[in-house]
Design a protein around this motif. Structure first.
Motif, PDB file in Angstrom:
ATOM      1  N   LEU A 188       0.819  -1.210   0.000  1.00  0.00           N
ATOM      2  CA  LEU A 188       0.000   0.000   0.000  1.00  0.00           C
ATOM      3  C   LEU A 188       0.851   1.258   0.000  1.00  0.00           C
ATOM      4  CD1 LEU A 188      -2.817  -1.158   2.434  1.00  0.00           C
ATOM      5  CD2 LEU A 188      -3.141  -0.449   0.053  1.00  0.00           C
ATOM      6  N   ASN A 189       2.084   1.153   0.501  1.00  0.00           N
ATOM      7  CA  ASN A 189       2.994   2.300   0.468  1.00  0.00           C
ATOM      8  C   ASN A 189       3.503   2.573  -0.945  1.00  0.00           C
ATOM      9  OD1 ASN A 189       2.901   2.877   3.208  1.00  0.00           O
ATOM     10  ND2 ASN A 189       4.580   1.490   3.702  1.00  0.00           N
ATOM     11  N   ARG A 190       3.519   1.520  -1.783  1.00  0.00           N
ATOM     12  CA  ARG A 190       4.119   1.652  -3.111  1.00  0.00           C
ATOM     13  C   ARG A 190       3.117   1.590  -4.259  1.00  0.00           C
ATOM     14  NH1 ARG A 190       6.963  -2.639  -4.157  1.00  0.00           N
ATOM     15  NH2 ARG A 190       6.326  -3.864  -2.353  1.00  0.00           N
ATOM     16  N   HIS A 191       1.881   1.132  -3.953  1.00  0.00           N
ATOM     17  CA  HIS A 191       0.865   1.007  -5.008  1.00  0.00           C
ATOM     18  C   HIS A 191      -0.455   1.570  -4.499  1.00  0.00           C
ATOM     19  CE1 HIS A 191       3.509  -1.704  -7.278  1.00  0.00           C
ATOM     20  NE2 HIS A 191       3.736  -2.333  -6.139  1.00  0.00           N
ATOM     21  N   TYR A 231      -6.264   1.581   9.239  1.00  0.00           N
ATOM     22  CA  TYR A 231      -5.614   1.644  10.553  1.00  0.00           C
ATOM     23  C   TYR A 231      -4.969   0.296  10.901  1.00  0.00           C
ATOM     24  CZ  TYR A 231      -4.951   2.538  15.549  1.00  0.00           C
ATOM     25  OH  TYR A 231      -4.413   2.705  16.797  1.00  0.00           O
ATOM     26  N   ASP A 232      -5.702  -0.786  10.677  1.00  0.00           N
ATOM     27  CA  ASP A 232      -5.187  -2.130  10.967  1.00  0.00           C
ATOM     28  C   ASP A 232      -3.953  -2.452  10.131  1.00  0.00           C
ATOM     29  OD1 ASP A 232      -7.142  -2.558  12.836  1.00  0.00           O
ATOM     30  OD2 ASP A 232      -8.455  -3.680  11.485  1.00  0.00           O
ATOM     31  N   LEU A 233      -3.856  -1.834   8.955  1.00  0.00           N
ATOM     32  CA  LEU A 233      -2.726  -2.088   8.061  1.00  0.00           C
ATOM     33  C   LEU A 233      -1.585  -1.090   8.253  1.00  0.00           C
ATOM     34  CD1 LEU A 233      -4.729  -2.919   4.808  1.00  0.00           C
ATOM     35  CD2 LEU A 233      -3.343  -4.517   6.146  1.00  0.00           C
ATOM     36  N   GLY A 234      -1.718  -0.235   9.277  1.00  0.00           N
ATOM     37  CA  GLY A 234      -0.649   0.722   9.557  1.00  0.00           C
ATOM     38  C   GLY A 234      -0.624   1.907   8.612  1.00  0.00           C
ATOM     39  N   GLN A 235      -1.696   2.115   7.842  1.00  0.00           N
ATOM     40  CA  GLN A 235      -1.781   3.243   6.908  1.00  0.00           C
ATOM     41  C   GLN A 235      -2.529   4.389   7.597  1.00  0.00           C
ATOM     42  OE1 GLN A 235      -0.353   2.752   3.555  1.00  0.00           O
ATOM     43  NE2 GLN A 235       0.444   1.118   4.869  1.00  0.00           N
ATOM     44  N   LYS A 264      -3.875   7.612   5.683  1.00  0.00           N
ATOM     45  CA  LYS A 264      -5.062   7.302   4.896  1.00  0.00           C
ATOM     46  C   LYS A 264      -6.264   7.068   5.808  1.00  0.00           C
ATOM     47  CE  LYS A 264      -2.412   5.349   1.073  1.00  0.00           C
ATOM     48  NZ  LYS A 264      -1.995   4.120   0.364  1.00  0.00           N
ATOM     49  N   ALA A 265      -5.996   6.449   6.961  1.00  0.00           N
ATOM     50  CA  ALA A 265      -7.076   6.226   7.929  1.00  0.00           C
ATOM     51  C   ALA A 265      -7.625   7.565   8.426  1.00  0.00           C
ATOM     52  CB  ALA A 265      -6.554   5.397   9.099  1.00  0.00           C
ATOM     53  N   ILE A 266      -6.741   8.529   8.684  1.00  0.00           N
ATOM     54  CA  ILE A 266      -7.166   9.853   9.160  1.00  0.00           C
ATOM     55  C   ILE A 266      -8.076  10.526   8.142  1.00  0.00           C
ATOM     56  CG2 ILE A 266      -6.303  12.193   9.609  1.00  0.00           C
ATOM     57  CD1 ILE A 266      -3.906  10.837  11.035  1.00  0.00           C
ATOM     58  N   GLU A 267      -7.745  10.380   6.858  1.00  0.00           N
ATOM     59  CA  GLU A 267      -8.594  10.962   5.816  1.00  0.00           C
ATOM     60  C   GLU A 267     -10.002  10.382   5.877  1.00  0.00           C
ATOM     61  OE1 GLU A 267      -6.923  10.564   1.942  1.00  0.00           O
ATOM     62  OE2 GLU A 267      -4.963  11.366   2.523  1.00  0.00           O
ATOM     63  N   CYS A 268     -10.074   9.065   6.048  1.00  0.00           N
ATOM     64  CA  CYS A 268     -11.393   8.404   6.103  1.00  0.00           C
ATOM     65  C   CYS A 268     -12.172   8.826   7.350  1.00  0.00           C
ATOM     66  CB  CYS A 268     -11.217   6.891   6.093  1.00  0.00           C
ATOM     67  SG  CYS A 268     -10.504   6.242   4.573  1.00  0.00           S
ATOM     68  N   PHE A 269     -11.510   8.844   8.505  1.00  0.00           N
ATOM     69  CA  PHE A 269     -12.185   9.211   9.758  1.00  0.00           C
ATOM     70  C   PHE A 269     -12.631  10.676   9.716  1.00  0.00           C
ATOM     71  CE2 PHE A 269      -9.209   5.887  11.774  1.00  0.00           C
ATOM     72  CZ  PHE A 269     -10.108   4.868  11.498  1.00  0.00           C
ATOM     73  N   SER A 270     -11.820  11.534   9.102  1.00  0.00           N
ATOM     74  CA  SER A 270     -12.184  12.954   9.005  1.00  0.00           C
ATOM     75  C   SER A 270     -13.426  13.128   8.147  1.00  0.00           C
ATOM     76  CB  SER A 270     -11.013  13.758   8.407  1.00  0.00           C
ATOM     77  OG  SER A 270      -9.882  13.693   9.248  1.00  0.00           O
ATOM     78  N   VAL A 296       0.735   8.632  14.607  1.00  0.00           N
ATOM     79  CA  VAL A 296       1.660   9.417  13.786  1.00  0.00           C
ATOM     80  C   VAL A 296       2.385  10.485  14.596  1.00  0.00           C
ATOM     81  CG1 VAL A 296       0.405   8.981  11.650  1.00  0.00           C
ATOM     82  CG2 VAL A 296      -0.164  11.004  13.025  1.00  0.00           C
ATOM     83  N   GLY A 297       2.166  10.481  15.922  1.00  0.00           N
ATOM     84  CA  GLY A 297       2.924  11.377  16.796  1.00  0.00           C
ATOM     85  C   GLY A 297       2.457  12.818  16.797  1.00  0.00           C
ATOM     86  N   LYS A 298       1.217  13.079  16.390  1.00  0.00           N
ATOM     87  CA  LYS A 298       0.697  14.453  16.389  1.00  0.00           C
ATOM     88  C   LYS A 298      -0.132  14.663  17.670  1.00  0.00           C
ATOM     89  CE  LYS A 298       0.782  15.091  11.384  1.00  0.00           C
ATOM     90  NZ  LYS A 298       0.030  15.498  10.169  1.00  0.00           N
ATOM     91  N   HIS A 299       0.580  14.991  18.734  1.00  0.00           N
ATOM     92  CA  HIS A 299      -0.034  15.018  20.056  1.00  0.00           C
ATOM     93  C   HIS A 299      -0.992  16.203  20.233  1.00  0.00           C
ATOM     94  CE1 HIS A 299       2.639  11.783  21.087  1.00  0.00           C
ATOM     95  NE2 HIS A 299       3.690  12.515  20.736  1.00  0.00           N
ATOM     96  N   LYS A 300      -0.753  17.293  19.519  1.00  0.00           N
ATOM     97  CA  LYS A 300      -1.659  18.440  19.626  1.00  0.00           C
ATOM     98  C   LYS A 300      -3.041  18.065  19.104  1.00  0.00           C
ATOM     99  CE  LYS A 300      -2.039  23.313  18.330  1.00  0.00           C
ATOM    100  NZ  LYS A 300      -1.401  24.444  17.605  1.00  0.00           N
ATOM    101  N   GLU A 301      -3.077  17.355  17.973  1.00  0.00           N
ATOM    102  CA  GLU A 301      -4.357  16.915  17.416  1.00  0.00           C
ATOM    103  C   GLU A 301      -5.028  15.897  18.336  1.00  0.00           C
ATOM    104  OE1 GLU A 301      -1.657  17.365  15.798  1.00  0.00           O
ATOM    105  OE2 GLU A 301      -2.079  18.597  14.029  1.00  0.00           O
ATOM    106  N   VAL A 302      -4.236  15.013  18.943  1.00  0.00           N
ATOM    107  CA  VAL A 302      -4.785  14.022  19.881  1.00  0.00           C
ATOM    108  C   VAL A 302      -5.504  14.740  21.018  1.00  0.00           C
ATOM    109  CG1 VAL A 302      -4.211  12.215  21.540  1.00  0.00           C
ATOM    110  CG2 VAL A 302      -3.043  12.292  19.319  1.00  0.00           C
ATOM    111  N   GLU A 303      -4.851  15.764  21.554  1.00  0.00           N
ATOM    112  CA  GLU A 303      -5.449  16.522  22.662  1.00  0.00           C
ATOM    113  C   GLU A 303      -6.725  17.216  22.216  1.00  0.00           C
ATOM    114  OE1 GLU A 303      -4.215  20.086  25.802  1.00  0.00           O
ATOM    115  OE2 GLU A 303      -2.739  19.304  24.370  1.00  0.00           O
ATOM    116  N   THR A 304      -6.716  17.758  20.983  1.00  0.00           N
ATOM    117  CA  THR A 304      -7.901  18.446  20.455  1.00  0.00           C
ATOM    118  C   THR A 304      -9.096  17.497  20.396  1.00  0.00           C
ATOM    119  OG1 THR A 304      -6.561  19.955  19.128  1.00  0.00           O
ATOM    120  CG2 THR A 304      -8.850  19.642  18.443  1.00  0.00           C
TER     121      THR A 304
END
Length: 459
Positions: free
Chosen positions: A355-358, A403-407, A410-416, A439-447
């Motif tokens: 999925l990272n390459r195709h 999310y289960d596939l570590g993408q 792409k998961a964030i786009e779908c959830f948004s 993905v380490g975006k702690h500000k968004e997590v807090e939001t």
């Protein structure tokens, strides 16, 4: 196998020379090296005797280096031939042309000295080289050794030293008898004029007789270079067997394997080389290398190879493989019948990388053509995901797949998207917080955590 290295002591510093390629041209071999100072150097050999090391300089195509580049037979690093010719870590130094001449005069005949000295026509001023060669030639003539003079002339011409003074000199009527001598069949000149015979055999690509000459002179390295080049130019199972026979007489099994691996990119998979290397790697328990070879080259597998593949794949970290879509269908399709569990394991492990390459559409389009693998669970998941892409009402489910596939992006786009459509639902916000955490975006997590608290208080 790492490239062979030597140590050059020059200007009060040590420069590590790493072998790059070895070229054979007539009686000379040259190893081109890259130095730790980022400059290129040449190691000169006459037959198997090391002569000197010199920095690579610009050269004319009519020079000896030009002839070597155009007509020589090359072997690229890594190869055990390099250390066989000159042991690794040997200490070297650059010597002057005068010191080189003194060295070769002590070891070789006048004719061979002249030939060797002419190798360095890109380093020695043309006028100086001409004076030296003329001195030898005309000394023979003054001493009445016309055959020796003609022999020197024709050997220099055959090596590519095409100077007018030399050509006109040997055309003199005095050399008619000597000229007739060299018009005899090469086989009859083998004893009296081996330098000339070798040059002619090399120029005419007469490999059979050239190999016989090398064998008589016990020149193993030159024989190997020739066998390799014959195999590369005329790749076939028969030539491969001939090459293996010669290698078995010279190297250990590990050295042979390293040597054969260097040939993988340059010959056809129909020669038997790739299958042989694959089996040697398995025998050596080099599983990662064997599987890498398996998925990189389309060589045929025997029924036994296919039966043994699941066990082989169980011994490595499959997630590190960068499999192409083509390699999955070409190599793994037989596993559906032999071991569907192994096939499923491999697809699950490599799907994130795919999925990272195709694109999802590419993966689905490629794999849906194979009906016999449509029931594999992970491929059913791909099918579901593909059909969910255009389904605006089910982006949450698609996001969970990603999310289960570590993408996670792409998961964030779908959830948004799901959150925009259903702003009063808690689940997409919970998944957004989890994905941003990944993905380490702690500000968004807090939001999103704060938003969940507000929704809880207001309900």
């Amino acid at each position: 196998m790492h490239p062979t290295e030597w140590i050059l002591n020059h200007n009060q510093e040590q420069i590590i020379l790493q072998a790059n390629k070895l070229t054979l041209f007539q009686q000379c071999k040259i190893i081109e090296c890259v130095g730790s100072d980022n400059l290129h150097y040449l190691l000169f050999f006459h037959k198997d005797d090391f002569l000197t090391v010199q920095p690579l300089v610009e050269f004319d195509q009519a020079s000896f280096l030009g002839h070597l580049e155009q007509k020589g037979s090359c072997i690229h690093a890594p190869s055990p031939l390099f250390s066989l010719l000159l042991p690794a870590a040997t200490s070297l130094k650059i010597i002057s042309a005068d010191a080189l001449l003194t060295k070769i005069k002590k070891q070789y005949s006048s004719i061979e000295t002249a030939l060797i000295y002419s190798y360095f026509d890109s380093y020695i001023p043309s006028e100086q080289l001409d004076i030296f060669l003329k001195e030898i030639f005309y000394t023979f003539r003054r001493d009445g050794k016309l055959l020796a003079a003609y022999r020197l002339g024709i050997v220099l011409l055959s090596r590519g030293y095409q100077k007018e003074w030399l050509r006109s000199a040997i055309e003199h009527a005095d050399y008619a008898h000597a000229k007739n001598h060299f018009q005899s069949p090469l086989i009859t000149l083998m004893t009296t004029d081996p330098l000339y015979v070798e040059q002619q055999l090399f120029s005419s690509n007469n490999y059979t007789q050239l190999l016989e000459l090398y064998q008589e002179q016990n020149r193993v390295i030159d024989s190997l270079i020739l066998y390799i080049n014959v195999f590369i130019k005329r790749p076939s199972p028969t030539e491969y067997k001939n090459l293996i026979t010669v290698l078995n007489n010279t190297f250990t099994n590990d050295e042979i394997l390293s040597f054969l691996r260097s040939l993988l990119p340059v010959v056809s998979t129909e020669t038997g080389l790739h299958q042989d290397v694959y089996h040697r790697l398995i025998k050596n328990k080099e599983t990662d290398a064997a599987v890498g070879l398996l998925f990189h080259y389309p060589f045929p597998l025997s029924k036994k190879d296919i039966r043994d593949l699941p066990e082989l794949l169980n011994h490595l970290s499959i997630s590190t493989l960068e499999l192409s879509l083509q390699s999955i269908t070409q190599r793994l399709l037989p596993l559906v019948r032999e071991s569907p569990q192994t096939f499923e394991k491999i697809i699950c492990a490599t799907l994130p990388n795919l999925l990272n390459r195709h694109t999802l559409a590419d993966i689905y389009t490629h794999l849906k053509l194979n009906e016999e693998i449509s029931e594999i669970p992970s491929l059913s998941k791909i099918s579901d995901m593909y059909h969910l892409v255009e389904d605006a009402e089910n982006q949450l489910k698609l996001g969970m797949y990603y999310y289960d596939l570590g993408q996670y992006e792409k998961a964030i786009e779908c959830f948004s998207w799901e959150m925009e459509l259903h702003s009063n639902q808690v689940e997409p916000i919970q998944w957004l917080a989890k994905a941003y955490q990944k993905v380490g975006k702690h500000k968004e997590v807090e939001t999103y955590h704060n938003l969940l608290k507000q929704m809880k208080h207001s309900s």
